[in-house]
Design a protein around this motif. Structure first.
Motif, mmCIF file in Angstrom:
data_model
loop_
_atom_site.group_PDB
_atom_site.id
_atom_site.type_symbol
_atom_site.label_atom_id
_atom_site.label_comp_id
_atom_site.label_asym_id
_atom_site.label_seq_id
_atom_site.Cartn_x
_atom_site.Cartn_y
_atom_site.Cartn_z
ATOM 1 N N VAL A 276 0.856 -1.189 0.000
ATOM 2 C CA VAL A 276 0.000 0.000 0.000
ATOM 3 C C VAL A 276 0.889 1.234 0.000
ATOM 4 C CG1 VAL A 276 -1.966 -1.101 1.135
ATOM 5 C CG2 VAL A 276 -0.146 -0.084 2.522
ATOM 6 N N CYS A 277 0.291 2.395 -0.286
ATOM 7 C CA CYS A 277 1.091 3.619 -0.378
ATOM 8 C C CYS A 277 0.190 4.823 -0.180
ATOM 9 C CB CYS A 277 1.812 3.710 -1.727
ATOM 10 S SG CYS A 277 0.702 3.812 -3.152
ATOM 11 N N ALA A 278 0.812 5.988 0.032
ATOM 12 C CA ALA A 278 0.095 7.259 0.035
ATOM 13 C C ALA A 278 -0.260 7.641 -1.399
ATOM 14 C CB ALA A 278 0.953 8.342 0.689
ATOM 15 N N PRO B 52 0.562 -2.347 -6.029
ATOM 16 C CA PRO B 52 0.430 -1.193 -5.130
ATOM 17 C C PRO B 52 -0.991 -0.656 -5.091
ATOM 18 C CG PRO B 52 2.364 -0.972 -6.539
ATOM 19 C CD PRO B 52 1.596 -2.148 -7.052
ATOM 20 N N GLU B 53 -1.413 -0.255 -3.888
ATOM 21 C CA GLU B 53 -2.770 0.247 -3.678
ATOM 22 C C GLU B 53 -2.714 1.504 -2.810
ATOM 23 O OE1 GLU B 53 -6.769 -1.040 -1.150
ATOM 24 O OE2 GLU B 53 -5.106 -2.448 -1.414
ATOM 25 N N PRO B 54 -3.093 2.686 -3.337
ATOM 26 C CA PRO B 54 -3.104 3.903 -2.507
ATOM 27 C C PRO B 54 -4.226 3.835 -1.467
ATOM 28 C CG PRO B 54 -3.093 4.431 -4.858
ATOM 29 C CD PRO B 54 -3.416 2.975 -4.739
ATOM 30 N N ILE B 55 -3.920 4.229 -0.234
ATOM 31 C CA ILE B 55 -4.929 4.290 0.822
ATOM 32 C C ILE B 55 -4.844 5.668 1.483
ATOM 33 C CG2 ILE B 55 -4.886 1.803 1.204
ATOM 34 C CD1 ILE B 55 -3.282 2.304 3.749
ATOM 35 N N ALA C 10 4.398 2.522 1.662
ATOM 36 C CA ALA C 10 5.245 3.615 1.182
ATOM 37 C C ALA C 10 4.564 4.940 1.502
ATOM 38 C CB ALA C 10 5.485 3.492 -0.327
ATOM 39 N N THR C 11 5.255 5.824 2.218
ATOM 40 C CA THR C 11 4.622 7.059 2.676
ATOM 41 C C THR C 11 5.661 8.160 2.776
ATOM 42 O OG1 THR C 11 3.237 8.007 4.421
ATOM 43 C CG2 THR C 11 4.867 6.365 5.091
#
Length: 365
Positions: A159-161, A193-196, A303-304
């Motif tokens: 996941v990522c920003a 990858p999935e933005p949250i 990832a942030t």
């Protein structure tokens, strides 16, 4: 000096006798060709293994690599804690983290491991820019290193920003993990990858609502330029505060330390970022929980951005451990029940109480 033989000049740094390793090599290839002094030193030296035959002209390093690759399965393996590694993987996966003894790990009951990773080197912070080529290589390298920790059968959620630099970091992490799993022969899976929303950067309140500090900078520049050009009216208070934040950065100081230590009326507080991160982790763990209580994804890569990461590490350790480097990692090991976790950052591990997902103070109620 001109006209002086280097071999007889005591000030010369040139060697006229053969080095010891060369003397031994010459004695192995043909003892009668080596000088007497060389043969004497070679005779006193321990016997070296015979050089492999030249064969078809294949370079020596390549022949030795192929000989290692043709070794029977199980030869030269290392067994530790019930798992078997090749010596190369055992050496590459050895880290500096202080870990608990094997006999104590069963009592720790780690159910989920989370790696919070800062984005790679970006092209700039005045816009929502992506990574530089070096930043992409950093993220790929980090993913390749993380793949060494995975066990066969692991399922990893990535996941990522929702910013360009965080999304591109997650993409390169995915590529690096995929390459690493193939290289080390580990049968594990990783999601795309999935933005949250929980992993976003800390926000700034503006007349248009809460905005990411980077996008708020663009609005700050436009508004400030208009006020300076027209020279009318006072600057709004949110503009004064964000102006102080960015002038701190332009002056070479640490604006994140200022955000962590000085109350700011229009900036999202550090404690809110920490709770937001935990709310997102709780959600991901709940989504992975099956009917029998086990997790489909025991590992999470996130990832942030550096600001919330630094607030997270400061909350866990009780002091500010400093700005995370690009692609540096905070490692979180959640224990069974989700009430406590181990947070490790820069070789320090702290056990923390995890904020419950349904507990959120109503300060202004």
């Amino acid at each position: 000096m001109t006209g002086v033989d280097d071999r007889t000049d005591p000030r010369s740094v040139h060697r006229y006798e053969a080095p010891d390793y060369l003397s031994r090599y010459r004695s192995r290839r043909g003892g009668d060709k080596a000088p007497t002094s060389d043969r004497a030193s070679a005779a006193s030296a321990p016997a070296a293994p015979e050089a492999p035959p030249e064969g078809d002209g294949t370079p020596l390093y390549l022949r030795r690599f192929r000989e290692r690759g043709s070794a029977p399965a199980g030869a030269g393996t290392v067994e530790y804690d019930g798992k078997i590694f090749t010596p190369e993987l055992a050496e590459a996966s050895r880290g500096k983290e202080v870990a608990a003894p094997v006999e104590r790990r069963a009592s720790e009951k780690i159910v989920c491991e989370i790696s919070i990773i800062r984005h790679g080197i970006t092209q700039g912070y005045s816009t929502d820019a992506g990574l530089t080529p070096m930043g992409g290589w950093q993220a790929h390298r980090r993913g390749h290193e993380l793949a060494r920790r995975f066990d066969g059968g692991d399922r990893v959620r990535l996941v990522c920003a929702d910013t360009n630099r965080a999304r591109q970091t997650a993409d390169q992490l995915y590529n690096g993990v995929t390459d690493g799993l193939e290289m080390w022969g580990i049968d594990a899976e990783i999601t795309r990858p999935e933005p949250i929303p929980e992993l976003r950067n800390f926000g700034v309140w503006t007349p248009d609502g809460l905005r990411d500090v980077t996008s708020a900078f663009r609005q700050y520049q436009a508004t400030n330029e208009t006020l300076e050009r027209l020279a009318v009216g006072d600057r709004p208070r949110w503009l004064v505060e964000i102006d102080r934040f960015y002038r701190t950065q332009l002056g070479g100081a640490d604006p994140i330390q200022e955000w962590l230590t000085i109350p700011m009326m229009y900036f999202e507080p550090p404690a809110m970022c920490v709770r937001r991160f935990w709310r997102g982790f709780h959600r991901l763990i709940t989504e992975s929980t099956q009917d029998d209580g086990s997790l489909t994804h025991r590992r999470i890569l996130a990832a942030t951005h550096s600001g919330p990461m630094r607030a997270f590490a400061t909350w866990a350790h009780g002091y500010d451990p400093g700005e995370p480097l690009n692609t540096e990692e905070i490692r979180v090991k959640v224990r069974e029940g989700g009430r406590s976790a181990f947070v490790s950052y820069r070789n320090r591990v702290t056990e923390v109480n995890v904020p419950p997902p349904d507990e959120f103070p109503q300060w202004e109620a």
